[in-house]
Scaffold this active site. Sequence first.
Site, PDB file in Angstrom:
ATOM      1  N   GLY A  12      -3.066   4.059   2.835  1.00  0.00           N
ATOM      2  CA  GLY A  12      -1.639   3.719   2.936  1.00  0.00           C
ATOM      3  C   GLY A  12      -1.287   2.562   2.019  1.00  0.00           C
ATOM      4  N   SER A 142      -0.289  -1.053  16.507  1.00  0.00           N
ATOM      5  CA  SER A 142       1.122  -1.439  16.634  1.00  0.00           C
ATOM      6  C   SER A 142       1.373  -1.962  18.041  1.00  0.00           C
ATOM      7  CB  SER A 142       2.018  -0.225  16.391  1.00  0.00           C
ATOM      8  OG  SER A 142       3.359  -0.526  16.760  1.00  0.00           O
ATOM      9  N   TYR A 155       4.453   8.307  18.538  1.00  0.00           N
ATOM     10  CA  TYR A 155       3.951   7.120  17.827  1.00  0.00           C
ATOM     11  C   TYR A 155       3.222   6.169  18.789  1.00  0.00           C
ATOM     12  CZ  TYR A 155       3.898   2.949  14.898  1.00  0.00           C
ATOM     13  OH  TYR A 155       3.494   1.846  14.179  1.00  0.00           O
ATOM     14  N   ALA A 156       3.886   5.851  19.910  1.00  0.00           N
ATOM     15  CA  ALA A 156       3.273   4.914  20.863  1.00  0.00           C
ATOM     16  C   ALA A 156       1.957   5.479  21.388  1.00  0.00           C
ATOM     17  CB  ALA A 156       4.252   4.646  22.015  1.00  0.00           C
TER      18      ALA A 156
HETATM   19  N1  LIG Z   1       6.310  -1.956   9.550  1.00  0.00           N
HETATM   20  C1  LIG Z   1       6.154  -2.208  10.858  1.00  0.00           C
HETATM   21  O1  LIG Z   1       7.034  -2.803  11.517  1.00  0.00           O
HETATM   22  C2  LIG Z   1       4.892  -1.816  11.557  1.00  0.00           C
HETATM   23  C3  LIG Z   1       4.662  -2.345  12.842  1.00  0.00           C
HETATM   24  C4  LIG Z   1       3.510  -1.994  13.517  1.00  0.00           C
HETATM   25  C5  LIG Z   1       2.578  -1.165  12.913  1.00  0.00           C
HETATM   26  N2  LIG Z   1       2.820  -0.670  11.668  1.00  0.00           N
HETATM   27  C6  LIG Z   1       1.791   0.204  11.091  1.00  0.00           C
HETATM   28  O2  LIG Z   1       1.422  -0.307   9.824  1.00  0.00           O
HETATM   29  C7  LIG Z   1       0.948   0.769   9.002  1.00  0.00           C
HETATM   30  C8  LIG Z   1       1.686   0.713   7.666  1.00  0.00           C
HETATM   31  O3  LIG Z   1       3.074   0.959   7.908  1.00  0.00           O
HETATM   32  P1  LIG Z   1       4.216   0.370   6.962  1.00  0.00           P
HETATM   33  O4  LIG Z   1       5.279  -0.151   7.850  1.00  0.00           O
HETATM   34  O5  LIG Z   1       3.628  -0.515   5.920  1.00  0.00           O
HETATM   35  O6  LIG Z   1       4.782   1.733   6.342  1.00  0.00           O
HETATM   36  P2  LIG Z   1       4.966   2.203   4.817  1.00  0.00           P
HETATM   37  O7  LIG Z   1       5.753   3.473   4.897  1.00  0.00           O
HETATM   38  O8  LIG Z   1       5.510   1.093   3.998  1.00  0.00           O
HETATM   39  O9  LIG Z   1       3.487   2.520   4.359  1.00  0.00           O
HETATM   40  C9  LIG Z   1       2.764   3.576   4.931  1.00  0.00           C
HETATM   41  C10 LIG Z   1       2.003   4.249   3.821  1.00  0.00           C
HETATM   42  O10 LIG Z   1       1.122   5.219   4.428  1.00  0.00           O
HETATM   43  C11 LIG Z   1       1.155   6.368   3.600  1.00  0.00           C
HETATM   44  N3  LIG Z   1       0.775   7.549   4.369  1.00  0.00           N
HETATM   45  C12 LIG Z   1       1.467   8.114   5.387  1.00  0.00           C
HETATM   46  N4  LIG Z   1       0.822   9.205   5.824  1.00  0.00           N
HETATM   47  C13 LIG Z   1      -0.298   9.332   5.066  1.00  0.00           C
HETATM   48  C14 LIG Z   1      -1.377  10.264   5.039  1.00  0.00           C
HETATM   49  N5  LIG Z   1      -1.398  11.323   5.874  1.00  0.00           N
HETATM   50  N6  LIG Z   1      -2.371  10.082   4.151  1.00  0.00           N
HETATM   51  C15 LIG Z   1      -2.345   9.024   3.293  1.00  0.00           C
HETATM   52  N7  LIG Z   1      -1.351   8.130   3.251  1.00  0.00           N
HETATM   53  C16 LIG Z   1      -0.342   8.282   4.139  1.00  0.00           C
HETATM   54  C17 LIG Z   1       2.588   6.446   3.103  1.00  0.00           C
HETATM   55  O11 LIG Z   1       2.697   7.271   1.955  1.00  0.00           O
HETATM   56  C18 LIG Z   1       2.911   4.986   2.846  1.00  0.00           C
HETATM   57  O12 LIG Z   1       2.616   4.594   1.521  1.00  0.00           O
HETATM   58  C19 LIG Z   1       1.212   2.052   9.803  1.00  0.00           C
HETATM   59  O13 LIG Z   1       0.010   2.439  10.434  1.00  0.00           O
HETATM   60  C20 LIG Z   1       2.237   1.628  10.836  1.00  0.00           C
HETATM   61  O14 LIG Z   1       2.175   2.418  11.991  1.00  0.00           O
HETATM   62  C21 LIG Z   1       3.948  -0.954  10.980  1.00  0.00           C
END
Ligand SMILES: NC(=O)c1ccc[n+]([C@@H]2O[C@H](COP(=O)([O-])OP(=O)(O)OC[C@H]3O[C@@H](n4cnc5c(N)ncnc54)[C@H](O)[C@@H]3O)[C@@H](O)[C@H]2O)c1
Length: 259
Positions: A12, A142, A155-156
């Site tokens: 990611g 998360s 998601y949760a």
């Molecule tokens: N942003 C928030 O508030 C937040 C809070 C808690 C947890 N998270 C977690 O943090 C992690 C990153 O999220 P983010 O907010 O930076 O989102 P983001 O969309 O900025 O980044 C997520 C990345 O994961 C990639 N991705 C998605 N599915 C994929 C797959 N099947 N194979 C390979 N790559 C894949 C996407 O292309 C993207 O580049 C996630 O696991 C999310 O659940 C985010």
Amino acid sequence: MRFQGRAVVVTGAAHGIGLGIAAAYLAEGARVAMWDRQEEALIGAARALDPSGTRTLTQAVDVRDGVAVSEAMDAAMAFAPECDIVVNAAGTYPSHPLLEMTESDWDAVLDTNLKGPLLVTQAFGRRLLQRKRGGSVINISSGAAQSARPGAAHYATSKAGLNMLTRAMALELAPHRIRVNAVSPGYVAVDSPFNPLSQAYKDAITTGIPLGRAGRPDDIARAVLFLTGPESEWMTGSIVSVDGGSGAGRSQLPLSRED
Ligand SMILES: NC(=O)c1ccc[n+]([C@@H]2O[C@H](COP(=O)([O-])OP(=O)(O)OC[C@H]3O[C@@H](n4cnc5c(N)ncnc54)[C@H](O)[C@@H]3O)[C@@H](O)[C@H]2O)c1
């Protein structure tokens, strides 16, 4: 340069938290295999971080695909044989009200957020065992694992499962000197084109953060580096919240006494 001579796989890594983590490892001297399924965004992100292209490897991988994950892990280990850290940051958080959610909506979230980290960790662990080396895995969980919200049953559930998977993998991999921990972020402002959020949701969730601001990817990256560095060598199976206090309780309630 706390990670000079080390190498990391970050999934990611094209955007958001994963990109912030990749940037933090690069800044501390590590080499980074950057994985994402969005190839164009990934290449652009890597070029911005590492213009010479010598310290990064970009790999278009869908973490739901076990064969692709296994092949990509071989390529990452060939690029950086010293690789002993994996960060599972790839994730998806679409909004689907429960009674409208389709089977494929559910599968897409569970497969990405829960099966993906399993497949990546298996591929990594098997190769470390062959090399008789220890290592470290971080799962990006998360706060939703503890606190449900409307539209996010899948998601949760995926993140609650990921917390238990973290503990289960930690137990089984500890004898092999592979530590497995999770970082559990609160709201981090990433403005993702892949995971869009409404302005109303962003405003509401930011208002409830006790420390008064949304998180940034580097807030999460600092915890990830700590959990993969020597300072945390006796930590495994831990779920570390980095959330500005969001998980501590209900900060928006008034005092209960009559004044
Ligand atoms: N942003 C928030 O508030 C937040 C809070 C808690 C947890 N998270 C977690 O943090 C992690 C990153 O999220 P983010 O907010 O930076 O989102 P983001 O969309 O900025 O980044 C997520 C990345 O994961 C990639 N991705 C998605 N599915 C994929 C797959 N099947 N194979 C390979 N790559 C894949 C996407 O292309 C993207 O580049 C996630 O696991 C999310 O659940 C985010």
